[in-house]
Scaffold this motif. Sequence first.
Motif, mmCIF file in Angstrom:
data_model
loop_
_atom_site.group_PDB
_atom_site.id
_atom_site.type_symbol
_atom_site.label_atom_id
_atom_site.label_comp_id
_atom_site.label_asym_id
_atom_site.label_seq_id
_atom_site.Cartn_x
_atom_site.Cartn_y
_atom_site.Cartn_z
ATOM 1 N N VAL A 16 15.157 5.868 57.434
ATOM 2 C CA VAL A 16 15.633 5.430 56.161
ATOM 3 C C VAL A 16 14.865 4.003 55.719
ATOM 4 N N ARG A 17 15.031 3.382 56.747
ATOM 5 C CA ARG A 17 14.349 1.807 56.549
ATOM 6 C C ARG A 17 12.930 2.046 56.098
ATOM 7 N N ILE A 18 12.167 2.510 56.450
ATOM 8 C CA ILE A 18 10.818 2.805 56.032
ATOM 9 C C ILE A 18 10.847 3.518 54.670
ATOM 10 N N GLN A 19 11.618 4.379 54.349
ATOM 11 C CA GLN A 19 11.746 4.994 52.955
ATOM 12 C C GLN A 19 12.226 4.009 52.088
ATOM 13 N N LYS A 20 13.128 2.922 52.360
ATOM 14 C CA LYS A 20 13.154 2.061 51.422
ATOM 15 C C LYS A 20 12.113 0.918 51.410
ATOM 16 N N GLU A 21 11.366 0.868 52.377
ATOM 17 C CA GLU A 21 10.245 -0.255 52.244
ATOM 18 C C GLU A 21 9.205 0.472 51.321
ATOM 19 N N TYR A 22 8.861 1.680 51.512
ATOM 20 C CA TYR A 22 7.915 2.209 50.595
ATOM 21 C C TYR A 22 8.307 2.256 49.328
ATOM 22 N N GLU A 23 9.602 2.473 48.886
ATOM 23 C CA GLU A 23 10.190 2.609 47.750
ATOM 24 C C GLU A 23 9.942 1.041 47.320
ATOM 25 N N ARG A 24 10.225 0.103 47.890
ATOM 26 C CA ARG A 24 10.139 -1.411 47.211
ATOM 27 C C ARG A 24 8.809 -1.723 47.216
ATOM 28 N N MET A 25 7.936 -1.208 48.013
ATOM 29 C CA MET A 25 6.523 -1.513 47.784
ATOM 30 C C MET A 25 5.886 -0.933 46.383
ATOM 31 N N MET A 26 6.474 0.232 46.079
ATOM 32 C CA MET A 26 5.874 0.660 44.814
ATOM 33 C C MET A 26 6.559 -0.026 43.657
ATOM 34 N N MET A 27 7.919 -0.213 43.814
ATOM 35 C CA MET A 27 8.626 -1.106 42.634
ATOM 36 C C MET A 27 7.947 -2.437 42.732
ATOM 37 N N GLY A 28 7.584 -2.931 43.692
ATOM 38 C CA GLY A 28 6.836 -4.351 43.806
ATOM 39 C C GLY A 28 5.470 -4.143 42.912
ATOM 40 N N MET A 29 4.867 -3.109 42.958
ATOM 41 C CA MET A 29 3.563 -2.881 42.207
ATOM 42 C C MET A 29 3.905 -2.915 40.672
ATOM 43 N N ILE A 30 4.851 -1.979 40.374
ATOM 44 C CA ILE A 30 5.321 -2.088 39.082
ATOM 45 C C ILE A 30 5.792 -3.413 38.440
ATOM 46 N N ASP A 31 6.514 -3.851 39.206
ATOM 47 C CA ASP A 31 6.720 -5.340 38.764
ATOM 48 C C ASP A 31 5.838 -6.220 38.245
ATOM 49 N N GLU A 32 4.711 -6.158 39.198
ATOM 50 C CA GLU A 32 3.297 -6.746 38.769
ATOM 51 C C GLU A 32 2.801 -6.215 37.542
ATOM 52 N N ILE A 33 2.697 -5.116 37.335
ATOM 53 C CA ILE A 33 2.209 -4.818 36.220
ATOM 54 C C ILE A 33 2.902 -4.984 34.922
ATOM 55 N N ARG A 34 4.305 -4.877 35.121
ATOM 56 C CA ARG A 34 5.402 -5.250 34.076
ATOM 57 C C ARG A 34 5.046 -6.669 33.692
ATOM 58 N N ALA A 35 4.935 -7.552 34.561
ATOM 59 C CA ALA A 35 4.884 -9.012 34.240
ATOM 60 C C ALA A 35 3.487 -9.443 33.613
ATOM 61 N N GLU A 36 2.378 -8.555 33.674
ATOM 62 C CA GLU A 36 1.212 -8.749 33.035
ATOM 63 C C GLU A 36 1.371 -8.204 31.734
ATOM 64 N N VAL A 37 2.258 -7.165 31.609
ATOM 65 C CA VAL A 37 2.166 -6.434 30.100
ATOM 66 C C VAL A 37 2.997 -7.312 29.253
ATOM 67 N N ILE A 38 3.849 -7.960 29.871
ATOM 68 C CA ILE A 38 4.837 -8.897 29.234
ATOM 69 C C ILE A 38 4.087 -10.093 28.697
ATOM 70 N N ARG A 39 3.341 -10.634 29.687
ATOM 71 C CA ARG A 39 2.460 -11.918 29.357
ATOM 72 C C ARG A 39 1.305 -11.752 28.390
ATOM 73 N N ASP A 40 0.699 -10.472 28.654
ATOM 74 C CA ASP A 40 -0.634 -10.162 27.902
ATOM 75 C C ASP A 40 -0.439 -9.836 26.549
ATOM 76 N N ILE A 41 0.687 -8.890 26.489
ATOM 77 C CA ILE A 41 0.961 -8.054 25.347
ATOM 78 C C ILE A 41 1.872 -8.459 24.670
ATOM 79 N N VAL A 42 3.310 -8.403 25.293
ATOM 80 C CA VAL A 42 4.384 -8.245 24.458
ATOM 81 C C VAL A 42 4.735 -9.700 23.847
#
Length: 255
Positions: A16-42
């Motif tokens: 379960v620990r590895i599963q949660k880490e994997y999930e957090r890695m993907m959400m961290g990637m999404i957080d980075e994309i979102r930050a750029e979308v807000i900064r550069d577009i919104v």
Amino acid sequence: MKQKKPIVLPLIPPSVRIQKEYERMMMGMIDEIRAEVIRDIVKPFKNDLAMDGITDWLSHVMDAVINRWSYNLDRIAPEMAKVFVGKSKSNYERRLLSILRRRGFTVGFNHSQYVEEQMQVALGENIGLIKSVGEQYLDRVRLSVWQSVKGGYDVEGLIKRLREIDGMSERRAKIIANDQTHKINQAIEEARATELGVTRAIWVHSSASKEPRPSHVKASGTEYELQKGLYLDGEWLKPAQAINCRCRPRLIIEL
């Protein structure tokens, strides 16, 4: 001479620990994309609605963000997948060795072509899934931006849709992390079992699913050939092979 009774090993569930880490890695990637979308577009979009040529500007900036993240995903996805596959492999092998040694078996695992091939398959599949999470997020953002333009430059509507996209991406990341953690555990298990000469296992249904497959429930306790699986719902399946299947095998060691 009396034939010795086979040993049925206990279940080795995914971490379960590895599963949660994997999930957090993907959400961290999404957080980075979102930050750029807000900064550069919104934010510029919200502040410069009266700007001449805003549609051309949006198109240019959106293309720039997508191109930048297409490059980033090609770099990030293999790194994330490698960490996930490596940790999953080490976790399973460590637990299997511990079980075998407690049972009196003296074994060790070597690097083998078969195991390496299975890990490469898992690596490739997860690279594709990680990239698809980022690409799907960006596709939805682009669609929402142009819907906002068609709606009379509705910035508040765009912000609301971005929150909805965040929710959809988070749910998909959870599904992928859960599904792939079970699948790779099964792939490693089968590869190492094959090397050990194990040919049979017992299907064990997981009670964790809110909507269990009736055929999988019925299959629980059934012995099957490890390389073949069971014929369920019109196809040959192994535990964890179907999407979101959490069934596990109990390996049978013949003495």
